[in-house]
Design a protein around this motif. Structure first.
Motif, PDB file in Angstrom:
ATOM      1  N   ALA A 172      62.492   4.145  39.660  1.00 11.75           N
ATOM      2  CA  ALA A 172      62.446   4.461  38.978  1.00 11.75           C
ATOM      3  C   ALA A 172      60.718   4.762  37.348  1.00 11.75           C
ATOM      4  O   ALA A 172      59.719   3.630  37.861  1.00 11.75           O
ATOM      5  N   GLY A 173      60.404   6.324  37.108  1.00  7.18           N
ATOM      6  CA  GLY A 173      59.366   5.706  36.333  1.00  7.18           C
ATOM      7  C   GLY A 173      58.778   7.512  35.897  1.00  7.18           C
ATOM      8  O   GLY A 173      59.977   8.459  36.076  1.00  7.18           O
ATOM      9  N   ARG A 174      57.714   7.036  35.936  1.00 12.66           N
ATOM     10  CA  ARG A 174      57.543   9.193  34.951  1.00 12.66           C
ATOM     11  C   ARG A 174      57.183   9.618  35.993  1.00 12.66           C
ATOM     12  O   ARG A 174      56.310   9.179  36.616  1.00 12.66           O
ATOM     13  N   VAL A 183      55.011   5.295  37.740  1.00 12.02           N
ATOM     14  CA  VAL A 183      55.357   6.741  38.073  1.00 12.02           C
ATOM     15  C   VAL A 183      55.997   6.782  39.220  1.00 12.02           C
ATOM     16  O   VAL A 183      56.158   6.016  40.275  1.00 12.02           O
ATOM     17  N   ASP A 211      58.100  12.962  32.096  1.00  8.85           N
ATOM     18  CA  ASP A 211      59.584  12.699  32.161  1.00  8.85           C
ATOM     19  C   ASP A 211      60.090  11.755  32.806  1.00  8.85           C
ATOM     20  O   ASP A 211      59.280  11.036  34.027  1.00  8.85           O
ATOM     21  N   LEU A 212      61.581  11.119  32.795  1.00  6.11           N
ATOM     22  CA  LEU A 212      61.370   9.484  33.641  1.00  6.11           C
ATOM     23  C   LEU A 212      62.987  10.014  34.407  1.00  6.11           C
ATOM     24  O   LEU A 212      63.206  10.959  33.851  1.00  6.11           O
ATOM     25  N   SER A 272      64.642   9.173  38.178  1.00  7.89           N
ATOM     26  CA  SER A 272      65.206   7.829  38.936  1.00  7.89           C
ATOM     27  C   SER A 272      65.064   7.893  40.385  1.00  7.89           C
ATOM     28  O   SER A 272      65.721   9.176  40.721  1.00  7.89           O
ATOM     29  N   GLU A 274      66.045   6.934  33.327  1.00  8.09           N
ATOM     30  CA  GLU A 274      66.256   5.869  33.978  1.00  8.09           C
ATOM     31  C   GLU A 274      67.203   5.191  34.278  1.00  8.09           C
ATOM     32  O   GLU A 274      67.935   3.986  33.018  1.00  8.09           O
TER      33      GLU A 274
END
Ligand code: PEP
Ligand code: MG
Length: 876
Positions: free
Chosen positions: A397-399, A414, A484-485, A487, A499
């Protein structure tokens, strides 16, 4: 005449091809003296014969009748006897379990006359009419395809008007009449009253269900052959729905999710098996059964112990209690999670039920791979935004970022989102927690590199419209912006907004040396099984590692050396400018000056890698990919130059670069100036690399180390290429004092190299099979386009069963492998042969390589434990 029908007392577990898994195990339980309702199995031979022309084979029903009579005699009841009717269950059961894919029909034998007999012997009129309506519904659906809802609608209507105790016998009798009307309206004739006709039609319907579209699809996905056919089990009915002292359940001899010892299961009182599956009411745990009916519980657990000792494995069972009497309806070696597989194998070995060798065969490299990746918390996953190809497992998960700069500058984790990736994206890929691309399959650049780094990767998510310029991507009408996040799940290929919480894998922590082997049941099981694999395996396991970090990680993960160090990966980043200089060099002097600058950098790399792998072989491959890969892409460069010119500015260096890129442009770069060709065409390039290796080794010796470098030449197609390079290598080595002997070998990664392996072995001190390129050139399939291309279509249609880039193609590429091994060793006895393509980390391929007599496989560091396990399995 072929025999088609076998009584349960005639079969056994070894007969699963003929009797199907369910039939063979029912027979086995019968032979063990366990309480199985009497019955018989119509063989898969009969089904196969039927499917040829959809005609029931001659004599089949005579045989069925003869076996039915034996059952009738044993039970003292007859099918169709209005006074004391025998009822039958007809169940499918192929060689391999296909849960829920084929058909079952219960209560065969009920009709307007026998229903009253059933009411009388059961003492329960409601039950009798309820069974009759179940038969009409199941028969209607299975034999004639009447949708279940047509019946359910009537049942729901009745339930809505019934009192708190449910419908009365009279109401159920009315429902049966309604069902018969539904049946006749839909089917065009009345529900068949003749019990034998019901039985024959049910058997036919089970045969037919083998080719139901969902069954065909399931088989394709699970790689179950289409021509096996199913067996049909015909068994006397026992009833779990005869009141509170009856019930039905499923149970496992150990917990199939975790492997924890102790029986584990679900029970539903006053119900039939179908009610459990349909989730009509909530089941209770088996401990509840121990309270409700301690005698049956004791009997059941006793039987389960017998079964587990007999099968020497986790078993699952289906059982029914009819008025306090326990009946076993099914058993089989149970499916389990990867974690349970390891735990159970180790426990059974501890208990002395199986040997450690056998325990190894109970787990697979693929299962270990599953255990090594972090996972999303299943409770917390939302609806996916889109789905791509799960290319490198894990949960990340990340931006969202769209380029290297943003990836490397980011603070937190990210996800790098690209249309596709190329070697330029490496810094971003290293910095990212996960990689998501819209194009390419499991062998695309992104996928291969991500797997190599143990990074989570989803590729080929075609629903994504990526617009890096605007810093966003769209899926339908949703827009996701940089920052934006999201996953991504690298196993399932699913992409989620937001996330999703991630759980780290204890197995990976243990393998990396961060968790003690005894820290929990699972880790201890993995530890002991891997150690056993190491003690029995014949095949070495090396790692593909290009950096000192990779090399030491590989060592921690149990590698026996480095089987492939791709030196081109050392020319990325800041050193790119030096390579550019080399390419743009005007005349020999400039070439030598550029090489002289690269030499110390390469040497330091090698010193560190040799130190990390001290005492173990390190196979260093001379530069392989086309040089133009180090230059900016042509369209980009051309645009820059055009823009400058349009503005009346001097494009400067860009113009020189553009000319070079144009000059080096090839129609088929993968078939162009790369590998050994490059070394022969660019004077001094290989010599510089060889010198760097030799000087690094000499330094390690001087430092008291035990360096074992090997030099490997890529993409050789002809022995003369190798001979020319070897002469150059020998000249260089002779000038470096203090270095240990350095063997020189070659990649075998083109069909011609394999086909002329005998000649090539005359010049090669070792072979390493490059099965990525060997697969690409043997199949003439591009390894870079993967499953996003027609290959995806081929897989879907079953034209190829698995991607040849993932699991080695034994029939084609495998023949070349065997040929290269045989002819190479004939020319040079004892020739070391390894493999360093992606297949070296694929458990199934590893077993083939062991069989082909290879000395080692080499794979990305994270796959080293998987290959160790697979190599162990191959040895027992
Ligand atoms: C191969 O072709 O199998 C190989 C290992 O080389 P590369 O993947 O670097 O082309
Ligand atoms: Mg190659």
């Amino acid at each position: 005449m072929t025999r088609y029908v076998y009584d349960f007392i005639e079969g056994g577990r070894g007969m699963a091809d003929l009797l199907g898994g369910k039939g063979a195990n029912l027979a086995e339980m019968t032979r063990l003296g366990l309480p199985v309702p009497p019955g018989f199995t119509v063989s898969t031979d009969a089904c196969r014969a039927y499917l040829v022309d959809r005609q029931v084979p001659e004599g089949l029903f005579d045989e069925v009748n003869a076996h039915l009579r034996e059952v009738e005699v044993r039970l003292g009841r007859r099918l169709g006897d209005p006074a004391e009717p025998l009822l039958l269950a007809v169940r499918s059961g192929g060689r391999y379990s296909m849960p829920g894919m084929m058909e079952t029909i219960l209560d065969i034998g009920l009709n307007d006359a026998t229903v009253t007999g059933l009411a009388r012997i059961s003492g329960d009129e409601r039950f009798a009419w309820d069974s009759y309506r179940r038969l009409i519904q199941m028969f209607g659906r299975t034999v004639h395809g009447v949708p279940a809802e047509e019946f359910d609608r009537e049942l729901d209507a009745l339930r809505a008007t019934a009192g708190p105790d449910g419908p009365t016998a009279e109401q159920l009798r009315g429902l049966v009449e309604t069902y018969k009307k539904v049946f006749a309206d839909r089917v065009g004739h009345d529900f068949p009253q003749a019990p034998h006709e019901q039985l024959y039609l049910a058997i036919r319907a089970v045969f037919e269900s083998w080719n139901a579209s969902r069954a065909v699809l399931y088989r394709r996905r699970e790689h179950i052959p289409d021509d096996l056919g199913t067996a049909v089990n015909v068994m006397a009915m026992v009833f779990g729905n005869l009141g509170p002292d009856s019930g039905t359940g499923v149970a496992f001899t150990r917990d199939p999710a975790t492997g924890a010892p102790g029986v584990y299961g679900d029970y539903l009182s006053d119900a039939q098996g179908e009610d459990v599956v349909a989730g009509v009411r909530n089941t209770v745990g088996l401990d509840e059964l121990s309270r409700l009916d301690p005698a049956s519980y004791r009997r059941l657990t006793g039987i389960m112990t017998t079964l587990e000792r007999h099968y020497r494995d986790l078993c699952d069972v289906e059982f029914t209690i009819e008025r306090g009497r326990l009946w076993m309806l099914q058993t089989r070696v149970g499916k389990r999670t990867p974690a349970a597989a390891f735990v159970i194998a180790a426990q059974l070995a501890d208990e002395g039920l199986i040997s450690w060798d056998e325990a190894l065969t109970r787990v697979s490299g693929a299962q270990l791979a599953q255990l090594m990746f972090p996972t999303f918390d299943p409770e917390a996953t939302p609806e996916p935004l889109a789905t791509g190809v799960g290319a490198s497992p894990g949960a990340a998960a990340g931006r969202v970022v769209f380029d290297n700069a943003a990836a490397t500058a980011a603070d937190g984790p990210v996800i790098l989102v690209r249309r596709e990736t190329n070697p330029d994206d490496l810094p971003g890929m290293i910095a990212a927690a996960g990689i998501l691309t819209a194009r390419g399959g499991k062998t695309s650049h992104a996928a291969v590199v991500a797997r190599g780094m143990g990074r989570t990767c989803v590729c080929g998510a075609e629903a994504l419209e990526i617009d890096p310029e605007r810093g966003e991507f769209r899926v339908g009408d949703r827009t996701v912006r940089a920052g934006d996040l999201i996953s991504i799940d690298g196993s399932s290929g699913r992409i989620y907004l937001g996330e999703v919480p991630v759980r780290p894998s204890p197995v990976t922590r243990y393998l990396a040396g961060d968790l003690a082997p005894q820290s929990d049941r699972l880790v201890s099981a993995v530890d002991r099984l891997l150690r056993h694999a190491d003690s029995v395996r014949q095949l070495g396991v090396r790692a593909n590692a290009d950096t000192p970090d990779d090399a030491s990680r590989a060592r921690t993960l149990g590698a026996d050396g480095v089987g492939l160090c791709r030196t081109e990966h050392m020319f990325l980043g800041a050193r790119r400018a030096l390579v550019e200089r080399l390419i743009l060099a005007d005349g020999l002097n400039e070439v030598h000056a550029a090489l002289a600058e690269l030499l110390p950098l390469q040497r330091e790399d090698f010193v560190a890698i040799l130190a990390a792998m001290d005492g173990q072989p390190v196979t260093i491959r001379l530069l392989d990919p086309p040089l133009h890969e180090f230059l900016p892409p042509l369209p980009e460069l051309a645009a820059r130059v055009a823009r400058a010119e349009a503005l009346g500015q001097d494009p400067g260096r860009d113009a020189v670069l553009l000319a070079a890129v144009r000059r080096m442009q090839e129609s088929n770069p993968m078939l162009g100036l790369r590998g050994v060709r490059l070394g022969l065409v660019v004077p001094g390039l290989f010599a510089m690399q060889v010198r760097a290796v030799a000087e690094a080794a000499a330094r390690r010796v001087a430092e008291g180390g035990d360096p074992r470098p090997e030099i490997m030449v890529p993409l050789v197609v002809d022995v003369h290429e190798l001979a020319a390079v070897r002469a150059e290598v020998a000249d260089v080595l002779a000038t470096v004092p203090g270095a240990p002997p350095i063997p020189v070998g070659t990649m075998v990664e083109t069909p011609r190299a394999a086909l002329t392996a005998g000649a090539i072995a005359g010049e090669a001190e070792f072979f390493s099979l490059g099965t990525n390129d060997l697969t690409q050139t043997t199949w003439a399939f591009s390894r870079d386009d993967g499953e996003g291309s027609f290959l995806g279509d081929y897989l879907e249609r079953g034209i190829v069963e698995t991607s040849p880039f993932e699991t080695v193609d034994v029939a084609g590429v495998g023949r070349l492998v065997r040929l290269a091994v045989a002819e190479g060793r004939a020319a040079r006895p004892g020739l070391t042969v390894g493999v360093c393509g992606e297949h070296g980390g694929d458990p199934e391929s590893v077993e083939f390589f062991a069989d082909a007599g290879l000395d080692y496989v080499s794979c990305s560091p994270y796959r080293v434990p998987i290959a160790r396990l697979a190599a162990g399995r191959a040895a027992v």
